[in-house]
Design an enzyme around this catalytic site. Structure first.
Site, PDB file in Angstrom:
ATOM      1  N   CYS A 164       0.840  -1.202   0.000  1.00  0.00           N
ATOM      2  CA  CYS A 164       0.000   0.000   0.000  1.00  0.00           C
ATOM      3  C   CYS A 164       0.878   1.255   0.000  1.00  0.00           C
ATOM      4  CB  CYS A 164      -0.982  -0.050   1.180  1.00  0.00           C
ATOM      5  SG  CYS A 164      -2.295   1.183   1.019  1.00  0.00           S
ATOM      6  N   HIS A 207      -3.865  -4.839  -0.061  1.00  0.00           N
ATOM      7  CA  HIS A 207      -3.358  -5.406   1.189  1.00  0.00           C
ATOM      8  C   HIS A 207      -3.521  -6.928   1.165  1.00  0.00           C
ATOM      9  CE1 HIS A 207      -2.763  -1.769   3.658  1.00  0.00           C
ATOM     10  NE2 HIS A 207      -3.694  -1.256   2.873  1.00  0.00           N
ATOM     11  N   GLU A 214      -2.484  -9.018   3.273  1.00  0.00           N
ATOM     12  CA  GLU A 214      -2.774  -9.507   4.634  1.00  0.00           C
ATOM     13  C   GLU A 214      -4.221  -9.255   5.033  1.00  0.00           C
ATOM     14  OE1 GLU A 214      -0.922  -6.982   3.841  1.00  0.00           O
ATOM     15  OE2 GLU A 214      -1.653  -5.255   4.970  1.00  0.00           O
TER      16      GLU A 214
END
Lengths: 218, 281
Positions: A85, A196, A198
């Site tokens: 990001c 993202h 994650e």
């Protein structure tokens, strides 16, 4: 017995959600440590540059912590880095965010803001959505995206995106409401995503796993 | 492309997931972590955790629930309730939240939106507006779960919050919340037309067709849903009422939730796709 596992440093510049990046690393078996220390960065086998927040704030913090040269030297020394990001954006030359500011300049390119409207239609900014990633010219085999299908949904939350000077580094593109932008890059030892991983479920975790595998980190 | 998000909302009181009507009259439904895991596996796009009593005590007590959840759940988590200062925000982000939801604190001190969005990025700052209809086309913002009158006009406030750097706005119709009567389309549509950031509609979903309406007619960017999904969870899972403390009579009765067509996230997403609304399956 001391662990022989190679060490990944998650760079902490006092911004953003490091917890979720650490959790993702733990889940796939990466030996990751959160640190703001120059010596840890210089000693790392690989770096993760996460990021949520404002570009200028991030660069100011990196400067205060005296990490800019350490990161640049380490990466120029071919240590792998994974930017996420804002962490992707920081790798580039400069940003439009809250007035122009310089980035780490490891890859030539600009950070641009989504327009407020396109063809007379309002564009909602930030983009906060699961959106599809697709390939430009690079194949995904042997990249961290190897387990993903074309047009996989990933989670995005951002107002700015990178515009690399050279197209060669673009790994995936994404279309947000008619605006096509670079959603991930792969250039030598630099890998970075605007989305993202994650926060993109089990598919997102596979990106961490395969990045780490590619550099024998797990 | 543009996709919409389906966000299950978990209202938390102490260790329990609760649900009320018009944000009041809370009933205990179960353990937050069980619901969170179920929704993650069902394809929730994000999760929202709201400490519904935090404002009363002026503190958020969700840190443990958040850090536990964030270990197993890899989708974005927003946390709200009782967050007053930059340091409160920092604490929940450190505990594993990805975004924070602010209401009372920013109505009292709007400049906190600017300060927080500069520091954490505007996409981290969600502003919640609890709206109560006060007459034809007129809505006022309330705080503390619709209890505290502020006198602030909802539409003026939404615009101001957007200008100050809110990353998104959750617009709750307190009148519709927990009733299953459908969203307040007029409210959502007007707020949406006034701001440049994404708008999340909350309050009133009783069946999938009402969700379609708020996305298609009011053009919401996302929907926040509690009862529809919670009742589906309760139907699909063994009751844990015996291991819980608090007002569990409701759970034990296994009552028929007559205004709600309990539905799973997957089912709702299929309905949306059938209506040409793009979302991640």
């Amino acid at each position: 017995m001391e662990s022989t596992k190679r060490k990944v440093v998650i760079i902490d510049y006092q911004l953003g959600n490091l917890f979720s990046v650490k959790q993702a690393c733990d889940t796939v078996g990466i030996n990751a440590e959160i640190s703001s220390l120059k010596k840890d960065i210089l000693d790392a086998d690989a770096l993760i540059l996460p990021g949520v927040g404002a570009f200028i704030e991030a660069m100011n913090n990196l400067k205060k912590l005296d990490l800019i040269d350490a990161i640049k030297d380490t990466v120029n020394n071919s240590t792998p880095i994974f930017g996420i990001c804002l962490g992707q954006q920081l790798l580039f030359t400069e940003s439009e965010e809250f007035g122009a500011g310089n980035g780490l300049d490891l890859i030539p390119g600009m950070i641009k803001r989504f327009p407020e409207e396109l063809n007379g239609k309002k564009v909602k900014v930030p983009q906060i959505a699961w959106n599809k990633i697709y390939s430009s010219s690079q194949e995904w085999d042997k990249t961290p995206l190897t387990e993903l299908q074309k047009d996989e949904f990933m989670y995005f939350i951002h107002s700015y995106y990178v515009k690399p000077t050279l197209n060669d580094c673009i790994l995936t593109l994404t279309d947000y409401d008619g605006i096509e932008f670079c959603s991930s890059i792969l250039d030598r030892n630099l890998f970075a995503t605007q989305f993202h991983p994650e926060k993109s479920g089990e598919k997102g975790l596979s990106i961490y796993r395969n990045w780490a595998k590619n550099y024998n980190l797990i | 492309m543009k996709t919409v998000r389906i966000i299950p909302r978990l209202d938390i009181k102490g260790p329990n997931l609760v649900k009320g009507i018009h944000l009041e009259g809370l009933r205990v439904l179960g353990k937050p972590s069980d619901f969170a895991k179920f929704y993650y596996e069902q394809g929730a796009d994000e999760l929202m955790f709201m400490d519904v009593v935090a404002s009363l005590y002026e503190r958020n007590s969700l840190h443990d629930i958040i850090s536990e959840t964030a270990k197993r759940i890899f989708i974005p988590i927003t946390v709200g309730g009782g967050l007053r200062t930059i340091s409160d925000i920092k604490d929940v982000l450190r505990a594993g939240a990805d975004k924070v939801c602010l209401n009372t604190a920013v109505i009292k001190n709007p400049s906190l939106i600017r300060e927080a969005s500069r520091m954490f990025g505007s996409s981290t700052i969600v502003v919640a507006i609890e709206a109560i209809k006060e007459g034809e086309g007129k809505y006022l913002a309330y705080t503390d779960n619709g209890r505290e009158y502020t006198g602030v006009d909802v539409f003026d406030w939404a615009q101001k919050a957007d200008e100050l750097g809110a990353g998104e706005i959750v617009i709750t119709s307190v009148d519709k919340e927990g009733t299953g009567q459908g969203y307040d389309l007029e409210l959502v549509s007007k707020v949406n037309s006034l701001v440049s950031c994404p708008v999340i509609a909350h309050g009133g979903a009783g069946k999938p067709s009402q969700v379609v309406d708020v996305l298609q007619k009011a053009k919401a960017d996302a929907v926040m849903i509690s009862s529809l999904f919670h009742y589906d969870f309760i139907k699909e899972n063994e009751s844990t009422a015996s291991s819980l403390e608090g007002n569990v009579e409701f759970l034990k009765q296994k009552r028929n939730f007559h205004t709600f067509e309990a539905c799973s996230i997957q089912h709702l997403k299929h309905v949306l796709i059938d209506h040409q609304i793009e979302c991640r399956l």
